[in-house]
Write a protein that holds these residues in place. Structure first.
Motif, PDB file in Angstrom:
ATOM      1  N   LEU A  84      21.588  44.093  33.000  1.00 41.39           N
ATOM      2  CA  LEU A  84      22.478  42.944  32.846  1.00 41.39           C
ATOM      3  C   LEU A  84      22.786  42.305  34.200  1.00 41.39           C
ATOM      4  CD1 LEU A  84      24.177  41.187  30.944  1.00 41.39           C
ATOM      5  CD2 LEU A  84      26.079  42.777  31.319  1.00 41.39           C
ATOM      6  N   ASN A  85      22.977  43.123  35.218  1.00 38.28           N
ATOM      7  CA  ASN A  85      23.217  42.578  36.557  1.00 38.28           C
ATOM      8  C   ASN A  85      22.050  41.707  37.012  1.00 38.28           C
ATOM      9  OD1 ASN A  85      25.735  43.558  38.237  1.00 38.28           O
ATOM     10  ND2 ASN A  85      25.179  45.259  36.903  1.00 38.28           N
ATOM     11  N   LYS A  86      20.836  42.170  36.787  1.00 37.48           N
ATOM     12  CA  LYS A  86      19.651  41.387  37.150  1.00 37.48           C
ATOM     13  C   LYS A  86      19.549  40.130  36.291  1.00 37.48           C
ATOM     14  CE  LYS A  86      17.149  45.595  38.470  1.00 37.48           C
ATOM     15  NZ  LYS A  86      16.058  46.529  38.086  1.00 37.48           N
ATOM     16  N   PHE A  87      19.908  40.273  35.041  1.00 39.77           N
ATOM     17  CA  PHE A  87      19.840  39.171  34.082  1.00 39.77           C
ATOM     18  C   PHE A  87      20.732  38.012  34.520  1.00 39.77           C
ATOM     19  CE2 PHE A  87      21.290  37.066  30.182  1.00 39.77           C
ATOM     20  CZ  PHE A  87      20.103  36.859  29.495  1.00 39.77           C
ATOM     21  N   VAL A  88      21.996  38.303  34.829  1.00 44.80           N
ATOM     22  CA  VAL A  88      22.912  37.226  35.209  1.00 44.80           C
ATOM     23  C   VAL A  88      22.605  36.706  36.612  1.00 44.80           C
ATOM     24  CG1 VAL A  88      24.704  38.035  33.642  1.00 44.80           C
ATOM     25  CG2 VAL A  88      24.722  38.801  36.017  1.00 44.80           C
ATOM     26  N   ALA A  89      22.055  37.567  37.469  1.00 41.79           N
ATOM     27  CA  ALA A  89      21.665  37.109  38.807  1.00 41.79           C
ATOM     28  C   ALA A  89      20.553  36.075  38.732  1.00 41.79           C
ATOM     29  CB  ALA A  89      21.233  38.295  39.664  1.00 41.79           C
ATOM     30  N   SER A  90      19.788  36.112  37.638  1.00 45.05           N
ATOM     31  CA  SER A  90      18.705  35.144  37.451  1.00 45.05           C
ATOM     32  C   SER A  90      19.221  33.809  36.927  1.00 45.05           C
ATOM     33  CB  SER A  90      17.661  35.705  36.481  1.00 45.05           C
ATOM     34  OG  SER A  90      18.147  35.709  35.144  1.00 45.05           O
ATOM     35  N   GLY A  91      20.524  33.745  36.624  1.00 49.24           N
ATOM     36  CA  GLY A  91      21.121  32.497  36.164  1.00 49.24           C
ATOM     37  C   GLY A  91      21.293  32.385  34.670  1.00 49.24           C
ATOM     38  N   ARG A  92      20.834  33.393  33.926  1.00 51.20           N
ATOM     39  CA  ARG A  92      21.004  33.345  32.476  1.00 51.20           C
ATOM     40  C   ARG A  92      22.431  33.731  32.094  1.00 51.20           C
ATOM     41  NH1 ARG A  92      15.668  36.726  31.063  1.00 51.20           N
ATOM     42  NH2 ARG A  92      16.176  37.544  33.147  1.00 51.20           N
ATOM     43  N   THR A  93      22.823  33.374  30.874  1.00 55.26           N
ATOM     44  CA  THR A  93      24.224  33.488  30.479  1.00 55.26           C
ATOM     45  C   THR A  93      24.529  34.794  29.757  1.00 55.26           C
ATOM     46  OG1 THR A  93      23.743  32.268  28.435  1.00 55.26           O
ATOM     47  CG2 THR A  93      24.573  31.006  30.313  1.00 55.26           C
ATOM     48  N   ALA A  94      25.774  35.240  29.931  1.00 52.10           N
ATOM     49  CA  ALA A  94      26.273  36.419  29.231  1.00 52.10           C
ATOM     50  C   ALA A  94      27.726  36.176  28.858  1.00 52.10           C
ATOM     51  CB  ALA A  94      26.158  37.664  30.103  1.00 52.10           C
ATOM     52  N   ILE A  95      28.098  36.660  27.686  1.00 52.27           N
ATOM     53  CA  ILE A  95      29.483  36.552  27.237  1.00 52.27           C
ATOM     54  C   ILE A  95      29.955  37.912  26.749  1.00 52.27           C
ATOM     55  CG2 ILE A  95      28.649  35.689  25.002  1.00 52.27           C
ATOM     56  CD1 ILE A  95      31.363  34.338  24.628  1.00 52.27           C
ATOM     57  N   GLY A  96      31.127  38.324  27.214  1.00 48.11           N
ATOM     58  CA  GLY A  96      31.742  39.567  26.769  1.00 48.11           C
ATOM     59  C   GLY A  96      32.996  39.250  25.977  1.00 48.11           C
ATOM     60  N   ILE A  97      33.076  39.799  24.774  1.00 50.97           N
ATOM     61  CA  ILE A  97      34.193  39.540  23.871  1.00 50.97           C
ATOM     62  C   ILE A  97      34.979  40.829  23.678  1.00 50.97           C
ATOM     63  CG2 ILE A  97      34.853  38.710  21.583  1.00 50.97           C
ATOM     64  CD1 ILE A  97      31.950  37.474  21.462  1.00 50.97           C
ATOM     65  N   CYS A  98      36.286  40.778  23.898  1.00 47.21           N
ATOM     66  CA  CYS A  98      37.167  41.924  23.685  1.00 47.21           C
ATOM     67  C   CYS A  98      36.696  43.112  24.541  1.00 47.21           C
ATOM     68  CB  CYS A  98      37.231  42.261  22.194  1.00 47.21           C
ATOM     69  SG  CYS A  98      38.606  43.331  21.734  1.00 47.21           S
ATOM     70  N   ASN A  99      36.159  44.159  23.933  1.00 48.99           N
ATOM     71  CA  ASN A  99      35.662  45.291  24.712  1.00 48.99           C
ATOM     72  C   ASN A  99      34.551  44.859  25.665  1.00 48.99           C
ATOM     73  OD1 ASN A  99      33.744  48.257  24.235  1.00 48.99           O
ATOM     74  ND2 ASN A  99      35.666  48.165  25.361  1.00 48.99           N
ATOM     75  N   GLY A 100      33.798  43.831  25.277  1.00 47.18           N
ATOM     76  CA  GLY A 100      32.772  43.295  26.169  1.00 47.18           C
ATOM     77  C   GLY A 100      33.372  42.708  27.435  1.00 47.18           C
ATOM     78  N   PHE A 101      34.533  42.064  27.318  1.00 52.04           N
ATOM     79  CA  PHE A 101      35.263  41.542  28.473  1.00 52.04           C
ATOM     80  C   PHE A 101      35.693  42.704  29.364  1.00 52.04           C
ATOM     81  CE2 PHE A 101      39.197  38.682  29.604  1.00 52.04           C
ATOM     82  CZ  PHE A 101      38.747  38.578  30.910  1.00 52.04           C
ATOM     83  N   GLN A 102      36.197  43.764  28.741  1.00 55.78           N
ATOM     84  CA  GLN A 102      36.622  44.939  29.501  1.00 55.78           C
ATOM     85  C   GLN A 102      35.448  45.546  30.272  1.00 55.78           C
ATOM     86  OE1 GLN A 102      38.039  46.951  26.032  1.00 55.78           O
ATOM     87  NE2 GLN A 102      40.158  46.253  26.274  1.00 55.78           N
ATOM     88  N   ILE A 103      34.282  45.605  29.632  1.00 55.88           N
ATOM     89  CA  ILE A 103      33.093  46.156  30.288  1.00 55.88           C
ATOM     90  C   ILE A 103      32.680  45.285  31.474  1.00 55.88           C
ATOM     91  CG2 ILE A 103      30.637  46.683  29.991  1.00 55.88           C
ATOM     92  CD1 ILE A 103      31.295  47.351  27.040  1.00 55.88           C
ATOM     93  N   LEU A 104      32.733  43.967  31.307  1.00 49.39           N
ATOM     94  CA  LEU A 104      32.366  43.062  32.399  1.00 49.39           C
ATOM     95  C   LEU A 104      33.293  43.237  33.599  1.00 49.39           C
ATOM     96  CD1 LEU A 104      31.533  39.783  30.436  1.00 49.39           C
ATOM     97  CD2 LEU A 104      29.910  41.322  31.562  1.00 49.39           C
ATOM     98  N   CYS A 105      34.577  43.449  33.337  1.00 51.24           N
ATOM     99  CA  CYS A 105      35.519  43.674  34.438  1.00 51.24           C
ATOM    100  C   CYS A 105      35.283  45.029  35.090  1.00 51.24           C
ATOM    101  CB  CYS A 105      36.955  43.574  33.931  1.00 51.24           C
ATOM    102  SG  CYS A 105      37.491  41.894  33.527  1.00 51.24           S
ATOM    103  N   GLU A 106      35.067  46.059  34.289  1.00 53.19           N
ATOM    104  CA  GLU A 106      34.823  47.395  34.838  1.00 53.19           C
ATOM    105  C   GLU A 106      33.550  47.430  35.678  1.00 53.19           C
ATOM    106  OE1 GLU A 106      36.437  50.272  34.868  1.00 53.19           O
ATOM    107  OE2 GLU A 106      38.166  49.659  33.677  1.00 53.19           O
ATOM    108  N   SER A 107      32.565  46.629  35.301  1.00 58.08           N
ATOM    109  CA  SER A 107      31.288  46.632  36.015  1.00 58.08           C
ATOM    110  C   SER A 107      31.305  45.742  37.254  1.00 58.08           C
ATOM    111  CB  SER A 107      30.165  46.169  35.081  1.00 58.08           C
ATOM    112  OG  SER A 107      30.330  44.799  34.748  1.00 58.08           O
TER     113      SER A 107
END
Length: 202
Positions: free
Chosen positions: A72-95
């Protein structure tokens, strides 16, 4: 577009995301198990809600170490989009893909209720179909949705226009009573500096 929907042990809204993408939006979608090491086949990635790894330690704290997170880190570094919802938001912050953390709700109660969100920006991939200031009626269901960041980070988020959605009342006013969890500045959703990663609690 082809969407990858990440699935961790304990994820439970993955099927909801799949239904919305596949049946409502008419886009391609596939589930991606947490031990995958590549996301190259996808144009966008969704991290759904739930209780990844049973929320042990902290919500999202264990999921951040899953193999798919390196991808996922490589994915977003390439400019593609990611969305985290609820627990997904928590994971994005933790990472570290988004700043801040999601704390237990201020009133220490699990909240499952409708909320109003005010759209703060419409020039992002996630909000370009909205009108400026548009109100969205979105349900919340969480016990740890209280967005927290230090004062310096909050100032930076506001100055950079990275708050995408904010809790408000039915008339669009940002009030304490309209905040279901105590989130700083009534923040419901933020984006990263590049504008291609969104985390939102509702």
């Amino acid at each position: 577009m082809r969407f990858g929907i990440l699935v961790f042990p304990g994820t439970w809204s993955d099927t909801d995301c799949y239904y919305q993408v596949k049946d409502i939006l008419g886009q391609d979608a596939d589930y991606v198990w947490h031990d995958e090491t590549s996301l190259d086949a996808f144009d966008s990635v969704i991290l759904p809600g739930g209780f990844s790894y049973g929320d042990y330690l902290r919500p999202g704290a264990m999921a951040r170490f899953s193999p798919v997170m390196d991808a996922l880190n490589k994915f977003v570094a390439s400019g593609r989009t990611a969305i985290g919802i609820c627990n997904g938001f928590q994971i994005l912050c933790e990472s570290g893909l988004l700043p801040g953390a999601l704390l237990p709700n201020q009133h220490l109660e699990y909240r499952c209720q409708p909320t109003n969100l005010r759209t703060e920006r419409t020039d992002t991939p996630f909000s370009r179909s909205c009108k400026p200031g548009q109100l969205l009626d979105v349900p919340v269901s969480h016990g740890e949705g209280n967005y927290f960041a230090d004062a310096e980070t909050l100032i930076q988020l506001e100055e950079d226009g990275r708050v995408l959605f904010r809790y408000c009342d039915s008339s669009g006013q940002v009030t304490e009573d309209s905040n279901p969890n105590g989130s700083a500045n009534n923040i419901a959703g933020i984006i990263n500096e590049a504008g291609n990663v969104l985390g939102m609690m509702p």
